[in-house]
Write a protein that holds these residues in place. Sequence first.
Motif, short mmCIF file in Angstrom:
data_model
loop_
_atom_site.label_atom_id
_atom_site.label_comp_id
_atom_site.label_asym_id
_atom_site.label_seq_id
_atom_site.Cartn_x
_atom_site.Cartn_y
_atom_site.Cartn_z
N VAL A 25 0.83 -1.20 0.00
CA VAL A 25 0.00 0.00 0.00
C VAL A 25 0.87 1.26 0.00
O VAL A 25 0.66 2.17 -0.80
CB VAL A 25 -0.96 0.00 1.21
N ASP A 26 1.85 1.31 0.88
CA ASP A 26 2.62 2.54 1.05
C ASP A 26 3.56 2.84 -0.12
O ASP A 26 3.86 4.01 -0.38
CB ASP A 26 3.45 2.46 2.34
N VAL A 27 4.03 1.83 -0.80
CA VAL A 27 4.97 2.05 -1.91
C VAL A 27 4.34 1.64 -3.24
O VAL A 27 4.18 2.47 -4.14
CB VAL A 27 6.29 1.26 -1.69
N ASN A 28 3.96 0.38 -3.37
CA ASN A 28 3.52 -0.11 -4.68
C ASN A 28 2.23 0.55 -5.15
O ASN A 28 2.11 0.92 -6.32
CB ASN A 28 3.33 -1.63 -4.64
N LEU A 29 1.25 0.69 -4.26
CA LEU A 29 -0.01 1.31 -4.66
C LEU A 29 0.17 2.83 -4.81
O LEU A 29 -0.31 3.42 -5.77
CB LEU A 29 -1.11 1.00 -3.63
N LYS A 49 -10.77 -2.23 -0.14
CA LYS A 49 -10.98 -1.15 0.82
C LYS A 49 -11.41 -1.73 2.17
O LYS A 49 -12.32 -2.55 2.24
CB LYS A 49 -12.07 -0.20 0.32
N SER A 50 -10.77 -1.29 3.23
CA SER A 50 -11.21 -1.66 4.57
C SER A 50 -12.42 -0.81 4.94
O SER A 50 -12.76 0.14 4.24
CB SER A 50 -10.09 -1.43 5.57
N ASP A 55 -6.79 1.29 2.13
CA ASP A 55 -6.51 0.18 1.22
C ASP A 55 -5.73 -0.90 1.96
O ASP A 55 -4.94 -0.61 2.86
CB ASP A 55 -5.69 0.67 0.03
N ARG A 56 -5.96 -2.13 1.54
CA ARG A 56 -5.14 -3.22 2.05
C ARG A 56 -5.01 -4.27 0.95
O ARG A 56 -5.84 -4.35 0.05
CB ARG A 56 -5.70 -3.82 3.33
N LEU A 57 -3.94 -5.05 1.03
CA LEU A 57 -3.68 -6.08 0.03
C LEU A 57 -4.16 -7.43 0.56
O LEU A 57 -3.81 -7.82 1.68
CB LEU A 57 -2.19 -6.16 -0.28
N VAL A 58 -4.96 -8.12 -0.26
CA VAL A 58 -5.38 -9.48 0.06
C VAL A 58 -4.62 -10.42 -0.87
O VAL A 58 -4.52 -10.15 -2.07
CB VAL A 58 -6.90 -9.66 -0.14
N ILE A 59 -4.06 -11.49 -0.31
CA ILE A 59 -3.33 -12.46 -1.12
C ILE A 59 -4.14 -13.75 -1.19
O ILE A 59 -4.31 -14.43 -0.18
CB ILE A 59 -1.93 -12.75 -0.53
N ASN A 60 -4.66 -14.06 -2.37
CA ASN A 60 -5.43 -15.29 -2.59
C ASN A 60 -4.45 -16.38 -3.05
O ASN A 60 -4.43 -16.78 -4.22
CB ASN A 60 -6.52 -15.05 -3.65
N ALA A 61 -3.66 -16.87 -2.11
CA ALA A 61 -2.56 -17.78 -2.45
C ALA A 61 -3.04 -19.08 -3.08
O ALA A 61 -2.31 -19.72 -3.83
CB ALA A 61 -1.72 -18.08 -1.21
N GLN A 62 -4.29 -19.46 -2.79
CA GLN A 62 -4.81 -20.71 -3.37
C GLN A 62 -4.95 -20.62 -4.88
O GLN A 62 -5.04 -21.64 -5.56
CB GLN A 62 -6.14 -21.10 -2.70
N ASN A 63 -4.98 -19.39 -5.44
CA ASN A 63 -5.10 -19.22 -6.89
C ASN A 63 -3.76 -19.26 -7.61
O ASN A 63 -3.72 -19.24 -8.83
CB ASN A 63 -5.77 -17.88 -7.22
N CYS A 64 -2.67 -19.28 -6.89
CA CYS A 64 -1.34 -19.20 -7.50
C CYS A 64 -1.07 -20.42 -8.38
O CYS A 64 -1.31 -21.55 -7.98
CB CYS A 64 -0.28 -19.11 -6.40
#
Length: 95
Positions: A25-29, A49-50, A55-64
Motif C-alpha cells: 500500500v505505502d509504496v507499490n499502490l 478497501k477496509s 486500502d489493504r492487500l489481500v493475497i489469494n494464495a490458493q489461486n497461485c
Amino acid sequence: MFLSNANHEENQPAHLTLKDPSVPVDVNLAIYAGPESRYRPAAVYEFVKSEDGSDRLVINAQNCVHCKTCDIKDPTQNILWVTPEGGGGPNCPNR
Ligand code: SF4
C-alpha cells in the motif's frame, strides 16, 4: 484456475509472503498503482478497501499457479515466493 489444474494441500505454510507488509500500500499502490494486482494469470493479489476506507492487500494464495512473475517483477522485491509443499502446483499430466 480450474483449467490450470493447480493443486494445493490444505493447511500448508504460506508459499507467498511479504518481507514488509506495509510496502504494497505505502509504496507499490502509492507510487506504481499497485502492479501486483495486474500480474497474470491468476488474480492472486487484490487491493480492497477496509471499512475505514484505507486500502489493504489481500493475497489469494490458493489461486497461485507458480509462474513466479510476482517474485521477479515486484518493484521493491518485497514478495517472497517459495515452492509449495508436497508436490502442490499445476498438474502437468503429459510430462
Ligand atoms: S507466482 Fe505467478 S500466479 Fe503465483 S502469485 Fe506470483 S504472479 Fe501470481
